[in-house]
Design a protein around this motif. Sequence first.
Motif, PDB file in Angstrom:
ATOM      1  N   LEU A  22       0.868  -1.203  -0.004  1.00  0.00           N
ATOM      2  CA  LEU A  22       0.005   0.028   0.125  1.00  0.00           C
ATOM      3  C   LEU A  22       1.049   1.324   0.030  1.00  0.00           C
ATOM      4  O   LEU A  22       0.705   2.204  -0.745  1.00  0.00           O
ATOM      5  CB  LEU A  22      -1.071   0.098   1.232  1.00  0.00           C
ATOM      6  CG  LEU A  22      -1.914  -1.075   1.259  1.00  0.00           C
ATOM      7  CD1 LEU A  22      -2.890  -0.909   2.447  1.00  0.00           C
ATOM      8  CD2 LEU A  22      -2.824  -0.878  -0.324  1.00  0.00           C
TER       9      LEU A  22
ATOM     10  N   ILE B 146       1.433   2.354  -3.539  1.00  0.00           N
ATOM     11  CA  ILE B 146       0.131   2.802  -4.087  1.00  0.00           C
ATOM     12  C   ILE B 146       0.292   4.336  -3.538  1.00  0.00           C
ATOM     13  O   ILE B 146      -0.089   5.271  -4.318  1.00  0.00           O
ATOM     14  CB  ILE B 146      -1.233   2.154  -3.615  1.00  0.00           C
ATOM     15  CG1 ILE B 146      -1.076   0.655  -4.215  1.00  0.00           C
ATOM     16  CG2 ILE B 146      -2.353   3.079  -4.095  1.00  0.00           C
ATOM     17  CD1 ILE B 146      -0.823   0.456  -5.662  1.00  0.00           C
TER      18      ILE B 146
ATOM     19  N   LYS C 179       0.276   7.795  -5.898  1.00  0.00           N
ATOM     20  CA  LYS C 179      -0.870   8.753  -5.780  1.00  0.00           C
ATOM     21  C   LYS C 179      -0.367  10.271  -5.460  1.00  0.00           C
ATOM     22  O   LYS C 179      -0.938  11.170  -6.003  1.00  0.00           O
ATOM     23  CB  LYS C 179      -2.001   8.126  -4.815  1.00  0.00           C
ATOM     24  CG  LYS C 179      -2.614   7.191  -4.902  1.00  0.00           C
ATOM     25  CD  LYS C 179      -4.056   7.325  -5.455  1.00  0.00           C
ATOM     26  CE  LYS C 179      -4.789   6.015  -5.713  1.00  0.00           C
ATOM     27  NZ  LYS C 179      -5.927   6.119  -6.384  1.00  0.00           N
TER      28      LYS C 179
ATOM     29  N   HIS D 105      -2.925   5.837 -12.863  1.00  0.00           N
ATOM     30  CA  HIS D 105      -3.201   4.687 -12.234  1.00  0.00           C
ATOM     31  C   HIS D 105      -2.366   4.148 -11.516  1.00  0.00           C
ATOM     32  O   HIS D 105      -1.159   4.142 -11.616  1.00  0.00           O
ATOM     33  CB  HIS D 105      -3.723   3.742 -13.353  1.00  0.00           C
ATOM     34  CG  HIS D 105      -4.495   4.328 -14.592  1.00  0.00           C
ATOM     35  ND1 HIS D 105      -6.063   4.536 -14.239  1.00  0.00           N
ATOM     36  CD2 HIS D 105      -4.356   4.599 -15.688  1.00  0.00           C
ATOM     37  CE1 HIS D 105      -6.556   4.793 -15.413  1.00  0.00           C
ATOM     38  NE2 HIS D 105      -5.454   4.973 -16.573  1.00  0.00           N
ATOM     39  N   THR D 106      -2.975   3.361 -10.377  1.00  0.00           N
ATOM     40  CA  THR D 106      -2.245   2.887  -9.363  1.00  0.00           C
ATOM     41  C   THR D 106      -2.755   1.363  -9.338  1.00  0.00           C
ATOM     42  O   THR D 106      -4.091   1.105  -9.267  1.00  0.00           O
ATOM     43  CB  THR D 106      -2.315   3.324  -7.968  1.00  0.00           C
ATOM     44  OG1 THR D 106      -3.610   3.579  -7.575  1.00  0.00           O
ATOM     45  CG2 THR D 106      -1.556   4.723  -7.907  1.00  0.00           C
ATOM     46  N   VAL D 107      -1.664   0.347  -9.256  1.00  0.00           N
ATOM     47  CA  VAL D 107      -2.171  -1.060  -9.283  1.00  0.00           C
ATOM     48  C   VAL D 107      -1.413  -1.891  -8.270  1.00  0.00           C
ATOM     49  O   VAL D 107      -0.260  -1.742  -8.137  1.00  0.00           O
ATOM     50  CB  VAL D 107      -1.779  -1.744 -10.598  1.00  0.00           C
ATOM     51  CG1 VAL D 107      -2.375  -3.203 -10.637  1.00  0.00           C
ATOM     52  CG2 VAL D 107      -2.793  -0.873 -11.821  1.00  0.00           C
ATOM     53  N   LEU D 108      -2.420  -2.594  -7.434  1.00  0.00           N
ATOM     54  CA  LEU D 108      -1.632  -3.472  -6.463  1.00  0.00           C
ATOM     55  C   LEU D 108      -2.019  -4.757  -6.961  1.00  0.00           C
ATOM     56  O   LEU D 108      -2.734  -5.432  -7.582  1.00  0.00           O
ATOM     57  CB  LEU D 108      -2.509  -3.503  -5.239  1.00  0.00           C
ATOM     58  CG  LEU D 108      -2.115  -4.339  -4.000  1.00  0.00           C
ATOM     59  CD1 LEU D 108      -0.834  -3.766  -3.278  1.00  0.00           C
ATOM     60  CD2 LEU D 108      -3.180  -4.226  -2.742  1.00  0.00           C
TER      61      LEU D 108
ATOM     62  N   GLU E  76      -3.663  -6.466   0.713  1.00  0.00           N
ATOM     63  CA  GLU E  76      -4.989  -6.160   0.140  1.00  0.00           C
ATOM     64  C   GLU E  76      -6.019  -6.606   1.212  1.00  0.00           C
ATOM     65  O   GLU E  76      -7.164  -5.793   1.344  1.00  0.00           O
ATOM     66  CB  GLU E  76      -5.416  -7.417  -1.026  1.00  0.00           C
ATOM     67  CG  GLU E  76      -6.772  -7.269  -1.497  1.00  0.00           C
ATOM     68  CD  GLU E  76      -6.886  -8.241  -2.626  1.00  0.00           C
ATOM     69  OE1 GLU E  76      -7.998  -8.384  -3.361  1.00  0.00           O
ATOM     70  OE2 GLU E  76      -6.058  -9.190  -2.603  1.00  0.00           O
TER      71      GLU E  76
ATOM     72  N   SER F  48      -4.185   5.421  -0.185  1.00  0.00           N
ATOM     73  CA  SER F  48      -3.372   4.002  -0.380  1.00  0.00           C
ATOM     74  C   SER F  48      -4.347   3.168  -1.002  1.00  0.00           C
ATOM     75  O   SER F  48      -4.137   1.794  -1.069  1.00  0.00           O
ATOM     76  CB  SER F  48      -2.830   3.712   1.152  1.00  0.00           C
ATOM     77  OG  SER F  48      -4.026   3.237   1.870  1.00  0.00           O
TER      78      SER F  48
ATOM     79  N   PRO G  48      -5.724   1.530  -4.017  1.00  0.00           N
ATOM     80  CA  PRO G  48      -5.320   1.401  -5.458  1.00  0.00           C
ATOM     81  C   PRO G  48      -6.614   1.566  -6.272  1.00  0.00           C
ATOM     82  O   PRO G  48      -7.843   1.266  -6.073  1.00  0.00           O
ATOM     83  CB  PRO G  48      -4.790  -0.255  -5.630  1.00  0.00           C
ATOM     84  CG  PRO G  48      -5.431  -0.867  -4.394  1.00  0.00           C
ATOM     85  CD  PRO G  48      -5.646   0.221  -3.411  1.00  0.00           C
ATOM     86  N   ASP G  49      -6.355   1.644  -7.693  1.00  0.00           N
ATOM     87  CA  ASP G  49      -7.353   2.087  -8.606  1.00  0.00           C
ATOM     88  C   ASP G  49      -7.751   0.370  -9.060  1.00  0.00           C
ATOM     89  O   ASP G  49      -8.987   0.277  -9.379  1.00  0.00           O
ATOM     90  CB  ASP G  49      -6.925   2.693  -9.792  1.00  0.00           C
ATOM     91  CG  ASP G  49      -6.564   4.080  -9.675  1.00  0.00           C
ATOM     92  OD1 ASP G  49      -7.226   4.648  -8.649  1.00  0.00           O
ATOM     93  OD2 ASP G  49      -5.448   4.484  -9.794  1.00  0.00           O
TER      94      ASP G  49
ATOM     95  N   VAL H 219      -6.746  -3.976  -8.150  1.00  0.00           N
ATOM     96  CA  VAL H 219      -5.855  -5.090  -7.586  1.00  0.00           C
ATOM     97  C   VAL H 219      -5.966  -6.208  -8.647  1.00  0.00           C
ATOM     98  O   VAL H 219      -6.983  -6.728  -9.126  1.00  0.00           O
ATOM     99  CB  VAL H 219      -6.576  -5.429  -6.336  1.00  0.00           C
ATOM    100  CG1 VAL H 219      -5.903  -6.592  -5.777  1.00  0.00           C
ATOM    101  CG2 VAL H 219      -6.490  -4.377  -5.134  1.00  0.00           C
TER     102      VAL H 219
END
Length: 83
Positions: free
Chosen positions: A26, A29, A33, A39-42, A52, A63, A65-66, A68
């Motif tokens: 996180l 992320i 941000k 875009h943010t991806v976990l 998650e 924190s 994400p956009d 997962v």
Amino acid sequence: LPRLVYEAQASLGIDLARSAFIGDRLSDIATGKSAPVAHTVLVRPGEGCQQEALLGGSPSPNSMPDYVAEDLGAAVDWLLKRS
């Protein structure tokens, strides 16, 4: 740290508004941000599954994400659909 993102942006000419930040924590992320990137991806591999689980509480909006993704390939597929 966003500072490293800004250094990469300056030295490589990265357009942050058209970029993505992918990570398994996180804090990754939050870095994306803060930069800010589009875009943010976990991703779940690595620390992603444990991270998650923290999303079920009340994580900071910075924190969240956009998306997962199951793995890096799924993250790339998701991003390509948005371009």
